[in-house]
Design an enzyme around this catalytic site. Structure first.
Site, PDB file in Angstrom:
ATOM      1  N   ASP A   1      -3.074  -8.281  -7.462  1.00 15.22           N
ATOM      2  CA  ASP A   1      -2.644  -8.439  -6.187  1.00 15.22           C
ATOM      3  C   ASP A   1      -3.467  -9.724  -5.726  1.00 15.22           C
ATOM      4  OD1 ASP A   1      -2.137  -8.664  -3.161  1.00 15.22           O
ATOM      5  OD2 ASP A   1      -3.490  -7.086  -2.825  1.00 15.22           O
TER       6      ASP A   1
ATOM      7  N   SER B   1      -7.053  -1.878  -0.695  1.00 11.44           N
ATOM      8  CA  SER B   1      -6.484  -1.105  -1.961  1.00 11.44           C
ATOM      9  C   SER B   1      -7.556  -0.307  -2.538  1.00 11.44           C
ATOM     10  CB  SER B   1      -5.838  -2.187  -2.839  1.00 11.44           C
ATOM     11  OG  SER B   1      -6.714  -3.152  -3.315  1.00 11.44           O
TER      12      SER B   1
ATOM     13  N   ASP C   1     -14.052 -12.491 -12.465  1.00 12.72           N
ATOM     14  CA  ASP C   1     -12.683 -12.733 -12.515  1.00 12.72           C
ATOM     15  C   ASP C   1     -11.752 -11.421 -12.984  1.00 12.72           C
ATOM     16  OD1 ASP C   1     -10.249 -13.509 -13.695  1.00 12.72           O
ATOM     17  OD2 ASP C   1     -10.833 -15.626 -13.375  1.00 12.72           O
ATOM     18  N   GLY C   2     -10.961 -10.920 -12.137  1.00 11.29           N
ATOM     19  CA  GLY C   2     -10.273  -9.722 -12.625  1.00 11.29           C
ATOM     20  C   GLY C   2      -9.469  -9.912 -13.768  1.00 11.29           C
TER      21      GLY C   2
ATOM     22  N   HIS D   1      -7.676  -7.342  -8.259  1.00 10.47           N
ATOM     23  CA  HIS D   1      -8.190  -8.300  -7.049  1.00 10.47           C
ATOM     24  C   HIS D   1      -8.547  -7.593  -5.730  1.00 10.47           C
ATOM     25  CE1 HIS D   1      -6.073 -11.267  -9.734  1.00 10.47           C
ATOM     26  NE2 HIS D   1      -6.729 -12.107  -9.122  1.00 10.47           N
TER      27      HIS D   1
ATOM     28  N   HIS E   1       0.847  -1.155   0.187  1.00  9.27           N
ATOM     29  CA  HIS E   1      -0.113  -0.136  -0.042  1.00  9.27           C
ATOM     30  C   HIS E   1       1.106   1.185  -0.151  1.00  9.27           C
ATOM     31  CE1 HIS E   1      -3.363  -2.763   1.652  1.00  9.27           C
ATOM     32  NE2 HIS E   1      -3.463  -2.527   0.323  1.00  9.27           N
TER      33      HIS E   1
ATOM     34  N   GLU F   1     -13.880  -8.059  -8.102  1.00  8.86           N
ATOM     35  CA  GLU F   1     -13.603  -9.123  -7.190  1.00  8.86           C
ATOM     36  C   GLU F   1     -14.496 -10.279  -7.312  1.00  8.86           C
ATOM     37  OE1 GLU F   1     -11.912  -9.555  -4.135  1.00  8.86           O
ATOM     38  OE2 GLU F   1     -13.212 -11.217  -4.012  1.00  8.86           O
TER      39      GLU F   1
HETATM   40  N1  SAM Z   1      -5.923  -5.794  -3.151  1.00 13.90           N
HETATM   41  C1  SAM Z   1      -6.694  -5.962  -1.666  1.00 13.90           C
HETATM   42  C2  SAM Z   1      -5.903  -4.840  -0.884  1.00 13.90           C
HETATM   43  O1  SAM Z   1      -4.760  -4.668  -1.012  1.00 13.90           O
HETATM   44  O2  SAM Z   1      -6.825  -4.534  -0.003  1.00 13.90           O
HETATM   45  C3  SAM Z   1      -6.509  -7.561  -1.393  1.00 13.90           C
HETATM   46  C4  SAM Z   1      -6.998  -8.582  -2.010  1.00 13.90           C
HETATM   47  S1  SAM Z   1      -6.810  -9.866  -1.454  1.00 13.90           S
HETATM   48  C5  SAM Z   1      -4.920 -10.612  -1.264  1.00 13.90           C
HETATM   49  C6  SAM Z   1      -7.158 -11.032  -2.871  1.00 13.90           C
HETATM   50  C7  SAM Z   1      -8.674 -10.849  -3.513  1.00 13.90           C
HETATM   51  O3  SAM Z   1      -8.773 -11.315  -4.687  1.00 13.90           O
HETATM   52  C8  SAM Z   1      -9.498 -11.959  -2.604  1.00 13.90           C
HETATM   53  O4  SAM Z   1     -10.612 -10.964  -2.101  1.00 13.90           O
HETATM   54  C9  SAM Z   1     -10.162 -13.035  -3.359  1.00 13.90           C
HETATM   55  O5  SAM Z   1     -11.567 -12.898  -2.982  1.00 13.90           O
HETATM   56  C10 SAM Z   1      -9.957 -12.067  -4.759  1.00 13.90           C
HETATM   57  N2  SAM Z   1      -9.702 -13.150  -5.701  1.00 13.90           N
HETATM   58  C11 SAM Z   1      -9.184 -14.311  -6.081  1.00 13.90           C
HETATM   59  N3  SAM Z   1      -9.094 -14.572  -7.223  1.00 13.90           N
HETATM   60  C12 SAM Z   1      -9.585 -13.454  -7.981  1.00 13.90           C
HETATM   61  C13 SAM Z   1      -9.758 -13.534  -9.458  1.00 13.90           C
HETATM   62  N4  SAM Z   1      -9.531 -14.241 -10.327  1.00 13.90           N
HETATM   63  N5  SAM Z   1     -10.257 -12.244  -9.892  1.00 13.90           N
HETATM   64  C14 SAM Z   1     -10.917 -11.383  -8.834  1.00 13.90           C
HETATM   65  N6  SAM Z   1     -10.652 -11.416  -7.705  1.00 13.90           N
HETATM   66  C15 SAM Z   1     -10.332 -12.485  -7.205  1.00 13.90           C
END
Ligand code: SAM
Length: 285
Positions: free
Chosen positions: A168, A99, A142-143, A41, A18, A117
């Site tokens: 992320d 984030s 899916d991101g 993500h 961050h 997300e």
């Molecule tokens: N970036 C966030 C932050 O810094 O606050 C934290 C993200 S956390 C490490 C990862 C997140 O990605 C989780 O909430 C999970 O549900 C989500 N996730 C997992 N696979 C994903 C995908 N293919 N596309 C989008 N989100 C996904």
């Protein structure tokens, strides 16, 4: 409440990730023209830290909270702490902003954020958090797959030239995740060559990430750098000993902005044997 306890929110990895994210966003704000952030993500946007039963295992105590108690820190670190504090009442640490919330706090009216997300419950929390903020789009799904629809970015029919793709992932599928990240970066640069991309990666044993970094340097961007914080030696494959950010097309002289943070993070968050690195894998000609 629209929160969920998160024992690792605000840990050393979040601190590094961050600080770098906000420094990148601040660099875009030096010009008035709009910028776009794609957070592939995004998570749920805000995490609950304080609760009596969770106090023993709260990783923020060895992360962001340790920094909060320091009298003087480098500017980029202070700026991050102010952003975390801004989400909390004066003198208390109850929540930790994720984030997308940090990005939205830092953005101006002309800037845009797309937050993706996968988990429906997390995406619903995110939608609730940003309801009423027309600058922010929340996309459940899916991101990686959203890149095609969201890049290159546009606002009101006009292209936005500058911006950041933040990747992320949770790294549940280890090697498979790296393959998806490389494909996502390739697609991003094909569609939006001037994008800045920032990828967070975990470090258990450092040698295991070298293959990924080597592959990433083969992509067509102007510059690549890595910024890493290991809070202890990378001897154990079972612990998150540190983490890093791979930044492609970093803003001009970004090393000078972020460099001063590293000795302070090592000093205040590190155990014996802690280390930091800032490496240019490729420099702009
Ligand atoms: N970036 C966030 C932050 O810094 O606050 C934290 C993200 S956390 C490490 C990862 C997140 O990605 C989780 O909430 C999970 O549900 C989500 N996730 C997992 N696979 C994903 C995908 N293919 N596309 C989008 N989100 C996904």
């Amino acid at each position: 409440m629209n929160y969920r306890h998160a024992f690792h929110a605000g840990n050393h990895a979040d601190v590094l990730k961050h600080i770098v994210q906000l420094a990148l966003i601040d660099s875009f704000k030096r010009k008035d023209s709009p910028f776009f952030v794609l957070d592939t993500h995004a998570g749920r946007g805000r995490y609950l830290l304080a609760s009596e039963e969770s106090r023993k295992t709260l990783e923020a105590e060895d992360g962001v909270m340790k920094l909060m108690s320091q009298p003087k820190l480098p500017e980029v670190v202070e700026r991050y702490l102010k952003a975390v504090q801004a989400d909390n009442p004066v003198g208390a640490m109850i929540t930790y902003p994720g984030s997308p919330l940090l990005t939205a706090q830092a953005m101006r009216p002309q800037d845009r954020l797309a937050a993706c997300e996968l988990q429906p419950e997390e995406a619903a929390a995110l939608k609730k958090l940003f309801a009423g903020d027309a600058r922010v789009g929340v996309y459940e799904g899916d991101g990686y797959e959203k890149i095609r629809a969201l890049v290159p970015p546009k606002a009101n029919g006009a292209k936005i030239g500058r911006g950041l793709v933040l990747i992320d992932p949770p790294y549940e599928g280890q090697d498979a995740e790296y393959i998806r990240i490389l494909a996502a970066l390739k697609e991003t640069f094909e569609r939006w060559p001037q994008a800045t991309c920032a990828v967070w990666f975990p470090i258990k044993q450092r040698r295991t990430i070298l293959h990924f970094l080597r592959k990433a340097t083969a992509l067509p961007y102007k510059s690549a750098m890595t910024i890493e914080l290991l809070v202890r030696p990378d001897e154990s494959p079972l612990r998150l000993n540190g983490s890093g950010m791979l930044i492609l097309n970093a803003p001009f002289q970004f090393d000078r902005v972020i460099g001063p943070a590293l000795p302070a993070l090592k000093q205040h968050l590190g155990e014996p044997g802690a280390s930091t690195r800032l490496d240019w894998l490729k420099t702009a000609e």
